[in-house]
Write a protein that holds these residues in place. Structure first.
Motif, PDB file in Angstrom:
ATOM      1  N   UNK A 165      -1.450  -0.319   5.885  1.00 16.20           N
ATOM      2  CA  UNK A 165      -0.821   0.548   4.885  1.00 16.20           C
ATOM      3  C   UNK A 165      -0.782  -0.145   3.524  1.00 16.20           C
ATOM      4  N   UNK A 166      -0.365  -1.416   3.499  1.00 16.97           N
ATOM      5  CA  UNK A 166      -0.310  -2.158   2.235  1.00 16.97           C
ATOM      6  C   UNK A 166      -1.705  -2.385   1.666  1.00 16.97           C
ATOM      7  N   UNK A 167      -2.666  -2.601   2.540  1.00 17.65           N
ATOM      8  CA  UNK A 167      -4.040  -2.805   2.076  1.00 17.65           C
ATOM      9  C   UNK A 167      -4.560  -1.573   1.347  1.00 17.65           C
ATOM     10  N   UNK A 168      -4.307  -0.406   1.903  1.00 14.51           N
ATOM     11  CA  UNK A 168      -4.782   0.829   1.277  1.00 14.51           C
ATOM     12  C   UNK A 168      -4.034   1.123  -0.021  1.00 14.51           C
ATOM     13  N   UNK A 169      -2.725   0.935  -0.003  1.00 13.72           N
ATOM     14  CA  UNK A 169      -1.947   1.245  -1.213  1.00 13.72           C
ATOM     15  C   UNK A 169      -2.250   0.257  -2.338  1.00 13.72           C
ATOM     16  N   UNK A 170      -2.467  -1.011  -2.031  1.00 12.91           N
ATOM     17  CA  UNK A 170      -2.836  -1.973  -3.079  1.00 12.91           C
ATOM     18  C   UNK A 170      -4.194  -1.640  -3.676  1.00 12.91           C
ATOM     19  N   UNK A 207      -4.247  -8.848  -1.579  1.00 11.28           N
ATOM     20  CA  UNK A 207      -3.556 -10.129  -1.443  1.00 11.28           C
ATOM     21  C   UNK A 207      -3.618 -10.507   0.029  1.00 11.28           C
ATOM     22  N   UNK A 208      -4.443 -11.497   0.363  1.00  9.08           N
ATOM     23  CA  UNK A 208      -4.651 -11.855   1.758  1.00  9.08           C
ATOM     24  C   UNK A 208      -3.410 -12.495   2.363  1.00  9.08           C
ATOM     25  N   UNK A 209      -3.184 -12.180   3.614  1.00 10.05           N
ATOM     26  CA  UNK A 209      -2.097 -12.777   4.408  1.00 10.05           C
ATOM     27  C   UNK A 209      -0.728 -12.579   3.762  1.00 10.05           C
ATOM     28  N   UNK A 210      -0.544 -11.459   3.102  1.00  8.39           N
ATOM     29  CA  UNK A 210       0.748 -11.172   2.471  1.00  8.39           C
ATOM     30  C   UNK A 210       1.148  -9.737   2.817  1.00  8.39           C
ATOM     31  N   UNK A 211       2.136  -9.621   3.680  1.00  8.49           N
ATOM     32  CA  UNK A 211       2.639  -8.287   4.017  1.00  8.49           C
ATOM     33  C   UNK A 211       4.062  -8.095   3.518  1.00  8.49           C
ATOM     34  N   UNK A 212       4.470  -8.931   2.532  1.00 12.41           N
ATOM     35  CA  UNK A 212       5.826  -8.853   2.006  1.00 12.41           C
ATOM     36  C   UNK A 212       5.869  -8.384   0.555  1.00 12.41           C
ATOM     37  N   UNK A 213       4.937  -8.881  -0.257  1.00 17.18           N
ATOM     38  CA  UNK A 213       4.970  -8.590  -1.689  1.00 17.18           C
ATOM     39  C   UNK A 213       4.635  -7.127  -1.959  1.00 17.18           C
ATOM     40  N   UNK A 214       5.458  -6.501  -2.803  1.00 17.95           N
ATOM     41  CA  UNK A 214       5.247  -5.098  -3.189  1.00 17.95           C
ATOM     42  C   UNK A 214       5.059  -4.968  -4.696  1.00 17.95           C
TER      43      UNK A 214
END
Length: 761
Positions: A359-364, A372-379
């Protein structure tokens, strides 16, 4: 209720049926004369050594007599040995000749079983079973016969009968057990894990029987009894499914994971209790089939397994259509005028960590333009609604033990020298997997071959295995009544086999998955390679409502009713008189277990989900929804849900009531596109890379944990000793030996070698 509307089934799903039913299903109706033969053998032994009936003796007197019988099982004379074995079987059958009620007979069965175990009967019979399995005379005699019958398996059947009654009785225990009986039961459960023959446990001995039977080397083996005993032995050693919820939470606590908040069985009970009259079955009734938009050609991957394509011998309806519509359903009765409030969905939604990452990959990519690799926290840089969406996803995040085990295996693979594996606990599940591992593919193929032969949609073939050897009498029936009785017996025999195999496979899948994910994946892949998915679909490609309500039982001659009190004559009228239940417990139990197995094999596996599509499972599964039981409906709807995006928009548009039923009954994955995704062009081979990668991970796991040889070439020790290397024995091929002189000429004589320098180096 409408005239054609079936009632809700009051079926309570459990590990097994009632004790008396499980015991009665052990015996076929053709074995009825043997009950009184057992009694006669016991009476003859009793006349020699005893002056009082068994029920009038003290415990010490009974123990002395049991020890005499056990001594007689150790003699070389076959007739005397089996005479004693039949006497012991009569004791296991509760000395029915001295009982006036079935309750009294059951009470004496329990007392006698505990006494027999205390005297060492079970271990002695394990040795007798191993000896009889290796009896080459019996096997060769059966192979020479044109038709194997009940008489060929007599010795094995008696031994398996005794062992099964002991296992089933000791497994359940007795309400209000005394301390001595509790101690005996604990000792028995421990003994089942121990080796009984050639360092094999009883479960491995029985698996060997199944494999040997399917290889054609032992056609006289009584498979129904062997499978029932194997199932109950695994229930004892591994544990049942009813307490799986507690066991799983204990393991999750050990891994510092939060406990599960829902027990699937309890949720299904709630669904059944709270569902309105117009429930899932009323949403989906008979459809008029239309032409299929997919090819009926069977894929080539069926040819790689050891058993034939289950669809090749009929059973499939070519007119069944994936586009069959819900719109042609007969009108449902009017709903109550008072609207029923919807309190909420029955399941708590779940989200995987991988779902949040995607989900974060698509929205970014959409809003920021980079990853941003290996980052599932930063928004950072994402709009507020995305923040809210991520918060909801994290609120329903579910981390499974399987994911943690996969991550640990990947870390071990990346760091084989620095990362140390945790000590493997020698649990009964782990010991069973280690023992099964060398022959596990053969075990799975054998079980599926027998399941195929027992399926009601299978047609008899001359080259198929004969699973009726232990039910067909030596002399075939000569009257209509005898033929009717034998027909019911054969159908019942097949139903019990299906019940045992379905329960056995589900038990293995559940416990192996709980123990380690790659143990589960290993057995799953071999089931898939052996055509388990089309086989289960073939099983359901029948009138499941008729199968679930089948009456292939004759209560009048069920054990122990057929040996206690005055017996009524069997007639055509009372032959067809069954119980008052509107369903057959074992058949509904089998259907639910087979659906659970299918769910286990296909969950999160795209290539296997595509197999459901290729084999046109949608109309097959939708017809099965007419069985009005909440748990069965849930597992059917799960299978439909996972393939909806491969069926296309037109299928969803034509089956909106099916979609509504899925929405109401099945757990939601918040990022799943099941209701709107569209992947019509996908084919099973598009996802073969996933299966290959999974197979590599499983092989690496098995090689690292269970192989005695080092298989990682980069980390093998190097032998630097010149003399040691030259001293190794190397096996030369015949081709090399034939061309040895040519090799010498090219590699040795034509090249200048400084041997002194080579030795010095």
């Amino acid at each position: 209720m409408l005239p054609n509307e079936s009632p809700d089934l009051d079926f309570e799903y459990d590990d097994t049926d009632r004790y008396e039913v499980e015991i009665s299903e052990l015996y076929s109706y053709t074995e009825e004369p043997e009950f009184f033969l057992n009694k006669r053998c016991y009476d003859e032994m009793e006349d020699q050594f005893m002056t009082k009936p068994w029920t009038k003796q003290t415990k010490e007197e009974r123990k002395v007599h049991v020890l005499r019988l056990l001594n007689a099982t150790d003699v070389s004379d076959h007739d005397k040995r089996m005479h004693s074995v039949r006497s012991i079987l009569y004791l296991c059958q509760g000395c029915f000749g001295e009982c006036s009620t079935e309750e009294e007979q059951q009470k004496w069965t329990q007392e006698n079983v505990y006494l027999l175990y205390e005297c060492g009967t079970f271990s002695a019979f394990c040795e007798l079973l191993s000896m009889e399995i290796e009896n080459g005379t019996a096997a060769s005699s059966a192979l020479r016969k044109p038709a194997v019958s009940l008489a060929d398996s007599t010795d094995l059947r008696i031994l398996l009968n005794v062992m099964y009654v002991m296992v089933e009785t000791l497994r359940r225990g007795v309400e209000g057990d005394c301390e001595d009986w509790q101690r005996l039961r604990e000792n028995f459960l421990q003994e089942l894990v121990q080796p009984v023959s050639d360092n094999e446990s009883l479960a491995l001995v029985l698996f060997g029987m199944v494999t040997k039977f399917c290889s054609g080397n032992a056609p006289h083996f009584p498979m129904k009894k062997a499978l029932l005993l194997l199932w109950k032995v695994l229930l004892c050693t591994l544990g049942g499914l009813h307490n799986m919820y507690e066991v799983k939470n204990e393991k999750r606590a050990h891994l510092n994971l939060p406990p599960l908040t829902e027990d699937s069985h309890e949720v299904c009970k709630h669904l059944r209790a709270s569902s309105p009259p117009n429930s899932c079955t009323d949403l989906i009734e008979q459809q008029q089939p239309r032409r299929s938009f997919r090819s009926s050609k069977k894929p080539d991957f069926l040819k790689q397994s050891g058993i034939e394509d289950p669809f090749t011998d009929g059973g499939g309806n070519e007119e069944d259509d994936m586009t069959a519509s819900d719109e042609e359903i007969p009108p449902t009765p009017p709903r109550p005028s008072t609207p029923q409030p919807i309190k909420g969905l029955p399941w708590t939604p779940k989200v995987r960590k991988k779902d949040i990452e995607v989900f974060l990959e698509h929205t970014r990519a959409k809003f920021v333009g980079f990853q941003v690799k290996n980052d599932d926290q930063s928004l950072a840089g994402l709009p507020h609604p995305i923040h809210e969406g991520v918060r909801v996803l994290r609120q329903h995040l579910y981390v499974s033990m399987c994911e943690m085990q996969v991550d640990e295996e990947e870390e071990l693979s990346r760091n084989p020298l620095s990362k140390q594996e945790d000590e493997v606990i020698e649990s009964p599940v782990e010991l069973l997997y280690q023992a099964m591992l060398p022959n596990l593919p053969q075990f799975m193929i054998a079980l599926l071959k027998i399941l195929l032969a027992a399926a009601p949609t299978s047609k008899a073939k001359t080259d198929s295995i004969n699973i009726l050897a232990d039910v067909l009498p030596e002399e075939m029936p000569t009257t209509v009544l005898q033929s009717m009785k034998l027909g019911i017996d054969v159908n019942r025999h097949k139903e019990v086999i299906v019940k045992a195999i379905a329960a056995l496979l589900l038990l293995l899948l559940k416990h192996f998955k709980l123990n380690h994910i790659y143990q589960f994946e290993y057995i799953s892949q071999h089931l898939v390679f052996a055509n388990c998915i089309p086989l289960v679909l073939k099983f359901f490609n029948q009138n499941i409502n008729s199968y679930v309500t089948a009456k292939n039982s004759i209560p009048l001659i069920d054990f122990p009713h057929n040996v206690i009190g005055e017996q009524a004559d069997l007639t055509a009228e009372n032959l067809e008189t069954g119980d008052n239940q509107c369903f057959c417990w074992r058949n509904l139990f089998s259907c639910i277990n087979l659906l659970r197995i299918l769910n286990k094999l296909t969950k999160w596996k795209h290539s296997r989900t595509m197999m459901l599509v290729v084999f046109k499972s949608a109309p097959i599964l939708k017809r099965a929804l007419k069985v009005k039981h909440a748990m069965m409906q849930v597992y059917i709807l799960k299978l439909l849900k996972m393939q909806t995006k491969y069926l296309g928009r037109q299928w969803r548009k034509s089956n909106m009531k099916t979609m509504s039923a899925i929405y109401q009954k099945v757990r939601h994955r918040l990022t799943d596109d099941w209701a709107f995704g569209n992947d019509m062009d996908a084919r099973p081979w598009d996802f073969q890379a996933e299966e290959c990668a999974l197979r590599s991970c499983v092989d690496r796991f098995n090689n690292r944990r269970y192989s005695t040889e080092c298989t990682e070439m980069d980390f093998e020790p190097v032998d630097n000793c010149f003399l040691s290397v030259l001293g190794q024995e190397v096996e030369l091929s015949d081709e090399f030996k034939m061309n040895y002189e040519k090799w010498l000429d090219i590699e040795v004589f034509s090249n200048q070698v400084d041997w002194d320098q080579m030795v010095n180096e």
